[in-house]
Design an enzyme around this catalytic site. Structure first.
Site, PDB file in Angstrom:
ATOM      1  N   SER A 264       0.890  -0.973  -0.004  1.00  0.00           N
ATOM      2  CA  SER A 264      -0.010  -0.012  -0.127  1.00  0.00           C
ATOM      3  C   SER A 264       0.773   1.313   0.124  1.00  0.00           C
ATOM      4  O   SER A 264       2.153   1.274   0.182  1.00  0.00           O
ATOM      5  CB  SER A 264      -0.789   0.053   1.359  1.00  0.00           C
ATOM      6  OG  SER A 264      -0.193   0.477   2.446  1.00  0.00           O
ATOM      7  N   LYS A 265       0.263   2.367  -0.180  1.00  0.00           N
ATOM      8  CA  LYS A 265       1.038   3.601  -0.185  1.00  0.00           C
ATOM      9  C   LYS A 265       1.575   3.854   1.140  1.00  0.00           C
ATOM     10  O   LYS A 265       2.619   4.435   1.291  1.00  0.00           O
ATOM     11  CB  LYS A 265      -0.044   4.930  -0.511  1.00  0.00           C
ATOM     12  CG  LYS A 265       0.650   6.138  -0.667  1.00  0.00           C
ATOM     13  CD  LYS A 265      -0.394   7.215  -1.033  1.00  0.00           C
ATOM     14  CE  LYS A 265       0.346   8.704  -0.798  1.00  0.00           C
ATOM     15  NZ  LYS A 265       0.621   8.986   0.433  1.00  0.00           N
ATOM     16  N   ARG A 266       0.900   3.411   2.246  1.00  0.00           N
ATOM     17  CA  ARG A 266       1.292   3.553   3.616  1.00  0.00           C
ATOM     18  C   ARG A 266       2.572   3.079   3.824  1.00  0.00           C
ATOM     19  O   ARG A 266       3.482   3.610   4.566  1.00  0.00           O
ATOM     20  CB  ARG A 266       0.251   3.010   4.491  1.00  0.00           C
ATOM     21  CG  ARG A 266       0.453   3.456   5.931  1.00  0.00           C
ATOM     22  CD  ARG A 266      -0.701   3.064   6.839  1.00  0.00           C
ATOM     23  NE  ARG A 266      -2.106   3.473   6.514  1.00  0.00           N
ATOM     24  CZ  ARG A 266      -2.965   2.823   6.183  1.00  0.00           C
ATOM     25  NH1 ARG A 266      -2.911   1.723   5.580  1.00  0.00           N
ATOM     26  NH2 ARG A 266      -4.022   3.420   5.803  1.00  0.00           N
TER      27      ARG A 266
END
Length: 504
Positions: A264-266
């Site tokens: 994910s972007k996280r």
């Protein structure tokens, strides 16, 4: 293959294209080119509530940057257009109506409150509510299977909200085939009656997807593993329409570098790497990093993405796009998820760095540094040739090479303690004499004169070479000192050694 291969990449314009989406596009592109087929871009924008202005343009620019432009899509070779689902919505109602007429779908008028009550009622009994054969005709749910034709028409004419649901078959075993995952059996009794069409005139993904793939003559659907649970419904829809289904291949997930779950972007924000091909500015002004702006070569990005789920069956790791096309085979795509390795992505970029022409890198380097605006690009290219082996990005060049362009104004404290000893000033004064005496100022002559003097006088090499490097660089780092001396010239070499002597 008997029919011309046609594949489609069908992203939703709800934000930037995730690197997982780029991998899906890449595998579609490689498969199409391998078989002399068409790579189609279709924009699936039926969810207008999540539509983001500029996202479609971002998707197209990302594909172009990666070197895999679409053959057919919005504004290009539109023989099966339009290629935005929002512009095709007039088509879908007809097909939904066909399914109702054939008995494969029905109108459902249940409100959100009624469905919520059904779910809660099932939960109190420890059950899970599924809208399907088990309860659709028992009378508690409001649909055209229990209403008369007149009652159904009256509700529609009165403007009551409705959806059209697919009528999943009962007591059947569905035999499915996936190129990557093999044969799959599904008991149709576990399937729910998915919504295909809403009374606002918009289809759901499932109906629009099937209709578009059929009308666009798509032969192979290569998509992410997250769509595998939809495969049964999609096959049933093809059966209901009496159409030949395309072949399916569901790609493995791209997993987090550590821990469980999908990348994910996280993860990128936390570990300091991009998850988007290009930098992206969200409507709220938030900027997300991109591989392009972080200094990655598009060839490196494509190469490392190809290895997320696929392997060639050999030890070879560096593949040009043309080589990937030649060697790609869906049969060599893994079922298991592929773990994303940020260090490996850097390794690929480093490998591609070594393949770049020094002059091309020099032009990028010069454009990125105001300090180099007046420096001859050919000189910069010579410098790049000496340092690029230690670089991963063009952004690394300045730290590795600044001393080729500017004299050190200070000296690393730790290096100074190591290099500067009693007698160093006398040794450096002698080096100046040797430099001045070298008329033909080449790397070979400098090396011969200085190393010969060290050997003849039985001086430890460290006593000479360490302070000499410190004088030239300001630290104990950098390429061969004789290369540095040759590049900066005799006068600058002497000046830098004199400056060091003043500090001793």
């Amino acid at each position: 293959m008997s029919k011309k291969v046609r594949v489609r990449f069908a992203p939703s314009p709800t934000g930037p294209l995730h690197i997982g989406g780029v991998r899906t596009a890449l595998f579609n592109y490689l498969f199409a080119k391998k078989h002399g087929g068409d790579f189609v871009l279709r924009i699936e924008d039926t969810d207008q509530n999540r539509y983001v202005e500029g996202a479609e343009d971002y998707i197209i620019k990302s594909l172009d940057w990666c070197g895999m432009p679409f053959d057919e899509g919005p504004g290009k070779n539109e023989k099966f257009g339009p290629y935005r689902q929002s512009e095709r919505k007039h088509l879908y109602k007809q097909y939904a109506d066909d399914l109702i007429a054939s008995g494969n779908a029905y109108y459902a008028f249940d409100t959100a409150e009624q469905l919520d009550a059904e779910r809660k009622g099932h939960e109190t009994e420890g059950k899970t509510f599924i809208y399907n054969w088990h309860n659709r005709e028992k009378g508690r749910l409001v649909n055209s299977l229990v209403l008369t034709e007149a009652e159904t028409k009256a509700k529609i004419d009165a403007g009551d909200d409705y959806v059209i649901r697919f009528k999943s078959p009962q007591d059947e075993t569905l035999q499915l085939t996936d190129i990557i995952r093999g044969n799959i059996k599904i008991d149709t009794n576990v399937l729910d009656d998915k919504v295909l069409f809403k009374s606002d005139g918009m289809p759901t993904y499932h109906l629009a997807n099937i209709v578009d793939d059929h009308l666009m003559e798509i032969t192979h659907v290569i998509r992410g593993e997250e769509w595998l649970p939809s495969l049964a419904l999609h096959q049933l829809l093809y059966n209901a329409f009496g159409w030949d289904a395309p072949e399916f291949a569901h790609l493995p997930l791209i997993l987090k570098p550590t821990g469980k779950g999908k990348l994910s972007k996280r993860d990128g924000d936390k570990m300091g790497f991009p998850v988007f091909p290009l930098e992206y500015t969200a409507p709220d002004g938030t900027v997300s990093r991109g591989y392009k702006e972080d200094g990655y070569f598009p060839e490196a990005v494509v190469n490392f993405l190809a290895f997320l789920g696929w392997n060639p069956g050999t030890e070879q790791e560096i593949f040009s796009l043309e080589q990937l096309v030649a060697d790609f085979d869906l049969a060599r795509v893994n079922k298991a998820g592929a773990r994303f390795d940020p260090d490996k992505t850097k390794w690929f970029n480093h490998q591609y760095m070594q393949q770049q022409l020094d002059l091309d890198l020099a032009e990028q380097f010069k454009a990125s540094k105001p300090e180099l605006v007046d420096i001859d690009v050919n000189y910069i290219a010579l410098v790049v040739g000496l340092i690029k082996e230690r670089a991963t990005f063009v952004g690394d060049f300045w730290d590795l090479s600044h001393f080729f362009f500017t004299a050190p104004t200070s000296y690393d404290e730790k290096a100074s303690k190591k290099a500067l000893k009693e007698g160093t000033a006398d040794v450096m004064t002698k080096v100046i004499e040797l430099v001045n005496a070298t008329d033909d100022f080449t790397v070979e002559n400098l090396q011969t004169n200085i190393k010969g003097w060290i050997t003849d006088n039985e001086i430890g090499f460290g006593k000479v070479m360490m302070p000499l490097r410190l004088a030239l660089v300001g630290a104990l780092q950098g390429p061969d000192v004789f290369d540095i001396m040759y590049m900066i010239g005799k006068a600058e070499t002497v000046s830098r050694i004199e400056n060091l002597i003043k500090q001793i």
